[in-house]
Design a protein around this motif. Structure first.
Motif, PDB file in Angstrom:
ATOM      1  N   PRO A  60       6.793  -4.054 -14.085  1.00 18.21           N
ATOM      2  CA  PRO A  60       7.289  -3.054 -13.126  1.00 18.21           C
ATOM      3  C   PRO A  60       6.138  -2.199 -12.616  1.00 18.21           C
ATOM      4  O   PRO A  60       5.162  -1.958 -13.323  1.00 18.21           O
ATOM      5  CB  PRO A  60       8.278  -2.228 -13.966  1.00 18.21           C
ATOM      6  N   PRO A  61       6.170  -1.781 -11.386  1.00 18.07           N
ATOM      7  CA  PRO A  61       5.082  -0.947 -10.844  1.00 18.07           C
ATOM      8  C   PRO A  61       4.946   0.351 -11.626  1.00 18.07           C
ATOM      9  O   PRO A  61       5.933   0.976 -12.012  1.00 18.07           O
ATOM     10  CB  PRO A  61       5.518  -0.691  -9.394  1.00 18.07           C
ATOM     11  N   LYS A  62       3.668   0.690 -11.878  1.00 26.72           N
ATOM     12  CA  LYS A  62       3.412   1.909 -12.629  1.00 26.72           C
ATOM     13  C   LYS A  62       3.733   3.127 -11.765  1.00 26.72           C
ATOM     14  O   LYS A  62       3.425   3.163 -10.578  1.00 26.72           O
ATOM     15  CB  LYS A  62       1.951   1.963 -13.077  1.00 26.72           C
ATOM     16  N   GLU A  63       4.296   4.063 -12.411  1.00 29.50           N
ATOM     17  CA  GLU A  63       4.645   5.290 -11.708  1.00 29.50           C
ATOM     18  C   GLU A  63       3.389   6.128 -11.493  1.00 29.50           C
ATOM     19  O   GLU A  63       2.630   6.390 -12.433  1.00 29.50           O
ATOM     20  CB  GLU A  63       5.668   6.077 -12.526  1.00 29.50           C
ATOM     21  N   VAL A  64       3.123   6.481 -10.260  1.00 26.39           N
ATOM     22  CA  VAL A  64       1.955   7.294  -9.923  1.00 26.39           C
ATOM     23  C   VAL A  64       2.307   8.749 -10.180  1.00 26.39           C
ATOM     24  O   VAL A  64       3.163   9.331  -9.499  1.00 26.39           O
ATOM     25  CB  VAL A  64       1.534   7.081  -8.457  1.00 26.39           C
ATOM     26  N   LEU A  65       1.635   9.305 -11.184  1.00 20.69           N
ATOM     27  CA  LEU A  65       1.912  10.687 -11.542  1.00 20.69           C
ATOM     28  C   LEU A  65       1.015  11.618 -10.739  1.00 20.69           C
ATOM     29  O   LEU A  65      -0.128  11.272 -10.413  1.00 20.69           O
ATOM     30  CB  LEU A  65       1.674  10.897 -13.041  1.00 20.69           C
ATOM     31  N   PRO A  66       1.486  12.771 -10.410  1.00 25.67           N
ATOM     32  CA  PRO A  66       0.629  13.737  -9.705  1.00 25.67           C
ATOM     33  C   PRO A  66      -0.494  14.206 -10.620  1.00 25.67           C
ATOM     34  O   PRO A  66      -0.357  14.210 -11.849  1.00 25.67           O
ATOM     35  CB  PRO A  66       1.602  14.875  -9.360  1.00 25.67           C
ATOM     36  N   PRO A  67      -1.648  14.565 -10.062  1.00 28.98           N
ATOM     37  CA  PRO A  67      -2.764  15.017 -10.908  1.00 28.98           C
ATOM     38  C   PRO A  67      -2.410  16.293 -11.656  1.00 28.98           C
ATOM     39  O   PRO A  67      -1.695  17.161 -11.151  1.00 28.98           O
ATOM     40  CB  PRO A  67      -3.903  15.242  -9.899  1.00 28.98           C
TER      41      PRO A  67
END
Length: 203
Positions: A66-73
């Motif tokens: 599954p695509p990795k969730e892009v977390l905010p910095p």
């Protein structure tokens, strides 16, 4: 002596005929070799063929992850980017001509007076801390860096301010010692000149 010429001729004729017959007599028939029949080959029954195995099915492809969730910095990551940006800015200002350095100092000072944030404070301190420039002022740079260096926590901006404050403060102390030494030398020279003038007045 009785001669038998006719008999002699007859004998000669027989001899010649016999010799001729011997020459043209048919050759005896050759003896045929005995024909030996080869032994009969024993034919073994063929082994039964093994049943064909069913084909092995190809392995199914693994499902895509599954695509990795892009977390905010995080705030620490944002501060680390800010530190890198400020270092690059200071390096660029250090390579500018004197007039452009003064304009950058004026702009940084105005930004700090208008909005005294950690970023504007650090930007102004970096410009003032550039060694070997006409805009260098280690004393003021140290005073700007001191609140950031003394703040609580271990954020990237605070760590960078603490490191820079230590270097600038050491340079400021060294400059102060050099200035004091120059003052002492000038004082000794003044005393020497006064003594020389006094000796001249006595003569």
């Amino acid at each position: 002596m009785i001669r038998f010429p006719a008999l002699r001729c007859t004998l000669h004729g027989w001899l010649a005929a016999w010799l001729l017959a011997a020459c043209v007599a048919p050759a005896p028939e050759p003896v045929k070799p005995a024909v030996t029949e080869p032994p009969l080959a024993v034919v073994k029954p063929a082994a039964p063929e093994a049943p064909a195995l069913p084909p092995v099915p190809a392995p199914l492809p693994e499902p895509a992850p599954p695509p990795k969730e892009v977390l905010p910095p995080t705030p620490a990551e944002l501060e680390a980017r800010l530190v890198i940006e400020l270092i690059g800015y200071a390096h660029r200002v250090a390579t500018l001509p004197v007039e452009e350095q003064r304009r950058e100092l004026t702009a940084a000072n105005q930004e700090y007076m208008r909005e005294p944030t950690g970023r504007s404070r650090m930007r102004l301190a970096l410009i003032l801390a550039l060694p070997g420039t006409f805009i260098n002022d280690d004393g003021r740079a140290a005073s700007l860096l001191e609140p950031l260096a003394a703040s609580a926590g271990a954020s990237p901006l605070r760590q960078f301010a603490w490191l820079l404050h230590g270097q600038v403060s050491e340079r400021a102390r060294e400059q102060k010692r050099v200035a004091q030494l120059k003052e002492q030398i000038e004082g000794l020279r003044a005393i020497e000149r006064s003594l020389i003038e006094r000796d001249k007045g006595r003569k």
